[in-house]
Design an enzyme around this catalytic site. Structure first.
Site, short mmCIF file in Angstrom:
data_model
loop_
_atom_site.label_atom_id
_atom_site.label_comp_id
_atom_site.label_asym_id
_atom_site.label_seq_id
_atom_site.Cartn_x
_atom_site.Cartn_y
_atom_site.Cartn_z
N GLY A 87 8.85 8.42 1.29
CA GLY A 87 7.90 7.32 1.15
C GLY A 87 6.84 7.28 2.22
O GLY A 87 5.81 6.62 2.07
N ASN A 114 2.09 6.13 -3.30
CA ASN A 114 2.40 4.74 -3.62
C ASN A 114 3.43 4.72 -4.75
O ASN A 114 3.21 5.31 -5.81
CB ASN A 114 1.13 4.01 -4.04
CG ASN A 114 1.29 2.51 -4.04
OD1 ASN A 114 2.25 1.98 -4.59
ND2 ASN A 114 0.35 1.83 -3.43
N HIS A 147 -5.24 -2.82 4.32
CA HIS A 147 -3.81 -2.90 4.60
C HIS A 147 -3.55 -3.69 5.88
O HIS A 147 -4.47 -3.95 6.66
CB HIS A 147 -3.20 -1.49 4.76
CG HIS A 147 -2.88 -0.83 3.46
ND1 HIS A 147 -3.83 -0.11 2.75
CD2 HIS A 147 -1.73 -0.77 2.73
CE1 HIS A 147 -3.26 0.37 1.65
NE2 HIS A 147 -2.00 -0.01 1.62
N LYS A 151 -0.10 -0.64 9.83
CA LYS A 151 -0.12 0.65 9.13
C LYS A 151 -0.67 1.73 10.05
O LYS A 151 -1.72 1.54 10.66
CB LYS A 151 -0.95 0.56 7.85
CG LYS A 151 -0.89 1.82 6.98
CD LYS A 151 -1.49 1.58 5.61
CE LYS A 151 -1.52 2.85 4.77
NZ LYS A 151 -0.18 3.43 4.56
N THR A 158 -2.77 6.26 -0.90
CA THR A 158 -3.12 5.77 -2.23
C THR A 158 -4.62 5.84 -2.47
O THR A 158 -5.08 6.23 -3.55
CB THR A 158 -2.63 4.33 -2.41
OG1 THR A 158 -1.21 4.29 -2.21
CG2 THR A 158 -2.96 3.80 -3.80
#
Length: 259
Positions: A87, A114, A147, A151, A158
């Site tokens: 992920g 994503n 975001h 992050k 994405t």
């Protein structure tokens, strides 16, 4: 299914809850900082990561750590021979390397910028919109993403995937630009802009603009649960498809291979 989670930050905790809600057993949580992880390992000790997962009896792994750690974790986990869902983003340039590793050791993994089902539907919508809008010369296009301020990578994976889906169906653009412009952009350049603020889970927008009007296609994540649920579903399907022969080991797969 017995699942190990490597990377036990905010997302790791949410993934654990999702896995349990879907009836799975989380047999190991591995991290370098989180004191509530079942396995606290030294930073950079990827052998310890692999050992913790192997000894837990896990049947699959979800890796959601940090761009600086992902390659070390992946290189340690794929040779274990159990399905690995990755992920963590920010390692697009290493996909071929990971695919080669999986081939050499007959491991199997999948990744996605994503895991949200909605975002993966967004990709299809953008493809169709780009085909339609590209028929009219007066429209220009761009991509933006917002975001949370924790992050670590920018732009988001994405946003880059959105840009690639757009370019594949929008002949007027062939180059992605993620840096700020200090001069007038060229007609073939697609600008991908990023913002980091507060606790926004993720907002991605495609703009088609003309003198007469603007078309915006936006996906807004309400929480991180959608990403976590998608990651667990991805591990379920990857495991199922490998076991029933629908997918072979020895490869790095993407979301579209599973959904």
């Amino acid at each position: 299914m017995k699942i190990a989670i490597v990377g036990y930050g905010k997302m790791g905790h949410i993934i654990e809850n999702s896995a349990k809600n879907f009836g799975h057993e989380v047999v190991a949580t591995v991290d370098i900082i989180a004191k509530d992880a079942t396995n606290l390992v030294p930073q950079g000790d990827y052998d310890a990561v692999a050992k913790a997962v192997k000894e837990s009896g896990a049947e699959g792994v979800i890796e959601f750590s940090h761009p600086s750690s992902v390659m070390g974790n992946v290189n340690a986990l794929i040779p274990l021979g159990i399905p690995v869902v990755i992920g963590t983003t920010g390692w697009n340039d290493k996909h071929a390397e990971v695919n080669e590793l999986a081939s050499k050791c007959n491991g199997v993994a999948m990744t996605s910028a994503n895991f949200s089902i909605g975002v993966n539907m967004l990709y299809k919508i953008i493809e169709e919109a780009a085909k339609l809008v590209s028929q009219f010369d007066e429209y220009d296009a761009s991509v933006s993403e917002i975001h949370h301020n924790q992050k670590a990578d920018s732009p988001s994976g994405t946003a880059i995937d959105i840009a690639k889906h757009l370019l594949a169906n929008y002949p007027k653009k062939d180059t992605i630009v993620t840096d700020p412009f200090h001069q007038r952009p060229k007609a073939n350049e697609l600008h991908v802009a990023s913002m980091r603020v507060g606790s926004v889970p993720g907002t991605h927008t495609v703009y088609f603009d003309s003198n007469a009007d603007t078309i915006e296609i936006t996906h807004r994540a309400r929480s991180r649960e959608g990403f976590a649920n998608g990651a667990v579903h991805a591990l379920e399907r990857l495991t199922e498809y490998v076991n029933n022969g629908k997918l072979a080991k020895g490869r790095l797969y993407k979301m579209e291979d599973l959904f």
